[in-house]
Design a protein around this motif. Sequence first.
Motif, PDB file in Angstrom:
ATOM      1  N   LYS A 216       2.519  -3.372   6.223  1.00 14.40           N
ATOM      2  CA  LYS A 216       1.656  -3.611   5.066  1.00 14.40           C
ATOM      3  C   LYS A 216       0.181  -3.628   5.463  1.00 14.40           C
ATOM      4  N   ALA A 250       9.879  -1.756   3.139  1.00 13.74           N
ATOM      5  CA  ALA A 250       9.530  -2.422   1.880  1.00 13.74           C
ATOM      6  C   ALA A 250      10.690  -2.470   0.898  1.00 13.74           C
ATOM      7  N   ASP A 254      10.451  -6.313   0.595  1.00 14.94           N
ATOM      8  CA  ASP A 254       9.341  -6.579  -0.322  1.00 14.94           C
ATOM      9  C   ASP A 254       9.403  -5.597  -1.485  1.00 14.94           C
ATOM     10  N   TYR A 257       6.229  -4.695  -3.560  1.00 16.01           N
ATOM     11  CA  TYR A 257       5.351  -3.784  -2.821  1.00 16.01           C
ATOM     12  C   TYR A 257       5.943  -2.380  -2.815  1.00 16.01           C
TER      13      TYR A 257
END
Length: 284
Positions: A216, A250, A254, A257
């Motif tokens: 990230k 991701a 996440d 995201y």
Amino acid sequence: MKPQCVTVVIPCFNHEKYVEDSIRSVIAQTYENIELVVVNDGSTDNSLSVINALQREYGFTVIDQENKGVARAVDAGFRRSFGEFFVPFDSDDVMLPNRIEKQVTYLNAHPKAGCCGANFQYIDSDGNPLPGATFKKAASYNFQDIFENMKIWLGAPTSLFRRQAILDAGGYDLDNIIQDYSMELQVAYAGYTLDVIEDVVTLYRQHDRNHSSNYKVNLPYNLKIIEKYKDHPGYAKARRGLLHSALKSAVIDDKPYARELFKLLPLRYWDMKTIRRLRHYFTK
């Protein structure tokens, strides 16, 4: 005749536990003409004391500066040095003894190569071997090869550059923390090849502070790097490769995201890998 000088620059920020091993691994090289520059980049731990104690013993150059980031630390060492070859080397990694000798021998035999990379062995914070390092076969890559294929890289743990190649490439991008990828592309764009030998030359330390594992943080910098080549016909492919690389993690850890990353990929650039990432987004 004395062999060509090789400059090794070790940028150090808060690596008091590791920097001595890194420095001693350079001093222990079988190659006879090494200029060592250690840059203390504003460490707040005991790193500078460790560096200074070793400097008194071995007489290498120490630069002590306020914290400016790894790219500016490497550049500071580059500007203060003179070696015909140049090695930026992380202060938590360890060189194997004949690394410099092998890579200089290769570059002397391949004058079109601007940089020589190799293989590495992962180690943990205590120096114990870890599995998982990708084995890179011997190869020679041009700009298009490395720009369009995210699986091709040399990487900071093993790269040895010609100084002239760095100068021809315009020097370091001081505002980008991913200085290794940026310099590889710059050197290749300047007309040099980037070559790989199969030898294992470095012990590459893995721990929770590795910049390279933080996708990230790294993605915006990587996208900024390739933006310089947006007029190249492979730009869309290179951008898709970077987004796919970030999506790999991701989509699992996440998902909000990941949704934002999918939005950055126009449908006309989707391929089977994008579809796999989307499937993993819903199933993992």
